[in-house]
Design an enzyme around this catalytic site. Structure first.
Site, short mmCIF file in Angstrom:
data_model
loop_
_atom_site.label_atom_id
_atom_site.label_comp_id
_atom_site.label_asym_id
_atom_site.label_seq_id
_atom_site.Cartn_x
_atom_site.Cartn_y
_atom_site.Cartn_z
N ASP A 220 38.87 -24.54 45.82
CA ASP A 220 38.29 -24.56 44.32
C ASP A 220 37.62 -26.86 45.32
O ASP A 220 38.95 -27.57 45.69
CB ASP A 220 39.23 -25.34 43.26
CG ASP A 220 38.25 -25.71 42.13
OD1 ASP A 220 37.31 -25.70 42.64
OD2 ASP A 220 38.11 -26.02 40.78
N ASP B 36 30.51 -25.50 39.96
CA ASP B 36 29.87 -26.87 39.79
C ASP B 36 28.37 -26.08 40.97
O ASP B 36 28.68 -25.69 42.01
CB ASP B 36 30.00 -27.80 40.62
CG ASP B 36 30.77 -27.93 41.71
OD1 ASP B 36 29.90 -28.15 42.61
OD2 ASP B 36 32.59 -28.16 41.90
N GLY C 194 36.38 -25.51 39.06
CA GLY C 194 35.55 -24.76 38.35
C GLY C 194 33.97 -24.16 39.35
O GLY C 194 33.87 -25.07 39.84
N GLY D 196 33.67 -30.75 41.37
CA GLY D 196 33.97 -30.82 39.83
C GLY D 196 35.54 -29.22 39.71
O GLY D 196 34.91 -28.25 40.41
N GLU E 40 18.43 -23.45 66.47
CA GLU E 40 18.54 -22.75 65.24
C GLU E 40 19.42 -21.60 64.90
O GLU E 40 20.27 -21.01 65.05
CB GLU E 40 18.28 -22.48 64.07
CG GLU E 40 17.99 -21.98 62.46
CD GLU E 40 18.89 -22.71 62.33
OE1 GLU E 40 19.96 -22.03 61.82
OE2 GLU E 40 19.33 -23.44 61.45
N ASP F 164 23.30 -19.98 64.42
CA ASP F 164 23.42 -18.55 64.10
C ASP F 164 23.66 -17.77 64.69
O ASP F 164 25.36 -17.09 63.55
CB ASP F 164 21.49 -17.78 63.39
CG ASP F 164 21.84 -18.68 61.86
OD1 ASP F 164 21.85 -19.89 61.70
OD2 ASP F 164 20.35 -18.26 61.21
N SER G 261 22.39 -24.00 57.67
CA SER G 261 22.34 -23.54 58.59
C SER G 261 23.94 -22.94 59.22
O SER G 261 23.78 -21.68 59.51
CB SER G 261 21.65 -24.36 59.50
OG SER G 261 20.50 -24.07 59.18
#
Length: 657
Positions: A448, A464, A462, A460, A198, A202, A405
């Site tokens: 979008d 969500d 806009g 969808g 991890e 990062d 992550s």
């Protein structure tokens, strides 16, 4: 391990452990108990009787409200008098060991019992490199002069990042990467459960998107005291030195974290954003069911903390694919092939918080009065994930890592690069208002994402609950962050409204807010969190924020529909030529066309008050209904766009024999 990756490492409480609070159970073998005490910030006299109304106001107040030396001394003396030994003391926290606490020390905001946590990382091979991710998100800048920190609960081998940088053609400068152990943790000792992968993910995700940014890798013990300690340490670093962004890919569902632990972390988050830092967090990899993970199914709807905090930019996940035209396309990430008994699969964390109310910048986008998660998204599907060099079991090599992550640090790097492209080295603080305003008024600032789901909520047009606003396109979004922004509810029935304001020059600017204002009116010290609209007829008001910083004057505006008049409902009932068949009709109107009627409800009642039929629609209409002999009426109600309900409309009584 084989299979599709779930690489976001969740900070999950061990079975039977209580994360925080005075009632938590310590391990049976412990002779004493270990706590971290977070002190409450000092309040100005004018603040003592009124709690902050919004996250913005908490941010404003946090800037210089550190606990006083007297308050720290009282808490310390209280604990020592009850047999506790102070292990560590900072301006904001005390780590103590001693007998069980049954009350809070004076001046404490929270008291968190130390417990252990469990980790479950997984990965598979494949992956995108810096060129692809920077192209997909239209990156600008390279991060020069900025600093990005990551939160970790495992040590790692820093040489892994050097191998990645060599392969990617990134020339690391001396001191560009540094690992900081806090709370007794060693930054070079892995946790033995895959957490070092991890860390590598990062760091390398930030390298891919901000190759010249300084990175500070903060490593803490994977305990509740470690969680509080690392966030406190980061806040102190930001206050003293400055951080553009902090990214964390470790978290737990809200219901698994006690209130005291959340309070302690929120205290540090407030300090971070007050110091100009933007905090980003992975939204989770279990879709809408954040409390569950492979081997421990839990199908309750839940979101992740700290991603659920309104002070944090929550980053969800997508599946990223190149197009034949040389562009990119994305869908919401989910994968049901990872399903197990009771566990529906993996996907972009998202849903509604149970601990935070809906912020001003989500009004009109999230229907319920709860904070929606995530705010935005980036690539997370391991099948289209990032190439990472690091540990793979007992060896080291290249693999593809996905999960949110990857999305969170990748986005932190892109933000730092955009900041550097503007010539800045200081951070922007809480950018939510600017992001949501850009999605509204800057076409192309976000791609979008309109297809796919997160195992429950569909993407969808806009905003969500699977991908938030979509995925940033930084060549347009970056410059937008240098201008002030304002958001408010798109419609209101009250002239007193909550607003969320943003300005990158918040430390020196003066502000004003109102329907018709200019920079000559900009006198308030802090960004406004509320305003009163001027009197006048119901209409669409262009609400304006004026920001003056020295000789520079900038304006931001948002439209607000003011509708203080209730709509009118219409109900009708008539006999038909068919025996015992009634014709029911309903409708409604609103005196303000821009508002209009949003919902119409109706019900058919007998003379004794019993409801025989009802309906809820968005349009006027009618229906036939067969009834028994008796007397009947129809009632109808109309609700307008701002939520105002009409008085009941009642039809004439019709008697059926």
């Amino acid at each position: 391990m084989a299979g599709v990756s779930r690489s976001r490492v969740a900070l999950l409480l061990a079975a039977g452990a209580v994360a925080s609070g005075l009632t938590g159970a310590a391990p049976a073998e412990a002779a004493s108990f270990r706590y971290v005490v977070t002190l409450a910030g000092a309040r100005a006299a004018t603040e003592a009787t009124r709690p902050p109304a919004t996250p913005q106001e908490r941010w404003d107040r946090a800037a210089t409200r550190r606990p006083t030396a007297t308050a720290r001394g009282k808490a310390r003396d209280w604990l020592v008098a009850r047999g506790h030994r102070v292990e560590r003391s900072t301006d904001w926290t005390l780590v103590v060991t001693g007998p069980r606490l049954t009350a809070r020390p004076p001046g404490a905001a929270s008291v968190t019992l130390d417990t252990r946590a469990g980790l479950r990382p997984r990965v598979i091979p494949r992956g995108y490199g810096p060129t692809e991710v920077r192209s997909a998100y239209d990156a600008v800048g390279d991060g020069v002069g900025t600093t990005v920190a990551t939160v970790q609960f495992s040590g790692w081998r820093q040489a892994d990042a050097g191998v990645y940088a060599d392969a990617a053609g990134i020339a690391l400068e001396p001191g560009q990467l540094a690992t900081v152990g806090v709370g007794g943790a060693r930054g070079d000792v892995p946790d033995g459960m895959g957490g070092d992968q991890e860390v590598a993910l990062d760091v390398e995700a930030v390298l891919a998107t901000a190759p010249r940014a300084r990175q500070r890798v903060y490593v803490a013990p994977n305990t509740t005291v470690g969680v509080v300690t690392v966030w406190d340490s980061l806040a102190t670093y930001a206050e003293q030195t400055g951080l553009v962004a902090v990214s964390t890919s470790w978290g737990a569902c809200e219901e698994q974290l006690g209130a005291d632990l959340r309070t302690a972390v929120e205290s540090s988050l407030q300090r971070l954003v007050a110091a100009g830092t933007t905090v980003l967090a992975a939204s989770g990899d279990s879709g809408a069911f954040d409390c569950g993970y492979p081997g421990a199914p839990d199908t309750r709807l839940a979101v992740d903390h700290p991603a659920a905090s309104p002070l944090v930019l929550a980053v969800g996940g997508t599946t990223l694919q190149p197009t034949s035209e040389g562009g990119w396309t994305e869908t919401a990430w989910s994968d049901r092939s990872e399903a197990e008994a009771g566990f529906p699969g993996v996907g972009s964390g998202g849903g509604l918080s149970t601990t935070h109310r809906r912020p001003a910048w989500q009004q009109g986008l999230v229907a319920e009065d709860r904070r929606g998660v995530p705010d935005l998204a980036a690539v997370a599907d391991p099948r289209t994930g990032l190439g990472v060099y690091g540990p793979i079991g007992s060896r080291r090599g290249w693999s593809v890592v996905g999960g949110t992550s990857a999305a969170a640090p990748l986005t932190a790097g892109l933000l730092a690069s955009a900041v550097s492209a503007s010539g800045r080295t200081l951070g922007l603080g809480p950018v939510h208002t600017a992001f949501y305003a850009a999605a509204r008024d800057t076409p192309g600032a976000f791609r979008d994402v309109t297809s796919g789901d997160n195992l429950r909520f569909r993407a969808g047009p806009g905003y969500d609950l699977a991908t938030g606003l979509g995925t940033p396109q930084w060549s347009l979004l970056g410059p937008r962050l240098l201008r002030p922004a304002l958001t408010a509810a798109p419609a209101t029935a009250s002239r007193s409204i909550t607003v969320s304001a943003y300005a990158p020059s918040s430390r020196t600017a003066r502000y004003a807010v109102g329907e018709q204002v200019g920079c000559d009116d900009a006198t308030a010290t802090f960004l406004p969190s509320a305003t009163t609209l001027p009197d006048g007829p119901d209409r669409v008001v262009d609400l304006v924020l004026a920001v003056r910083d020295g000789a520079d004057c900038q304006l931001a505006a948002t439209p607000v529909l003011v509708d203080t008049t209730a709509p009118t409902a219409r109900a009708s009932l008539a006999a038909t030529s068919r025996p015992r068949v009634l014709a029911i009709g309903w409708g409604g109107s609103d005196p303000l066309p821009a508002s209009g009627v949003a919902r119409i409800s109706w019900r058919l009642l007998r003379s004794d008050g019993r409801v025989l039929a009802s309906g809820l629609t968005t349009q006027p209409g009618s229906v036939l209904r067969t009834v028994e002999p008796g007397s009947y009426v129809v009632q109808a109600f109309a609700r307008d766009r701002v939520g105002t309900l009409s008085v009941a409309a009642t039809s004439a009584t019709v008697t059926v024999s």
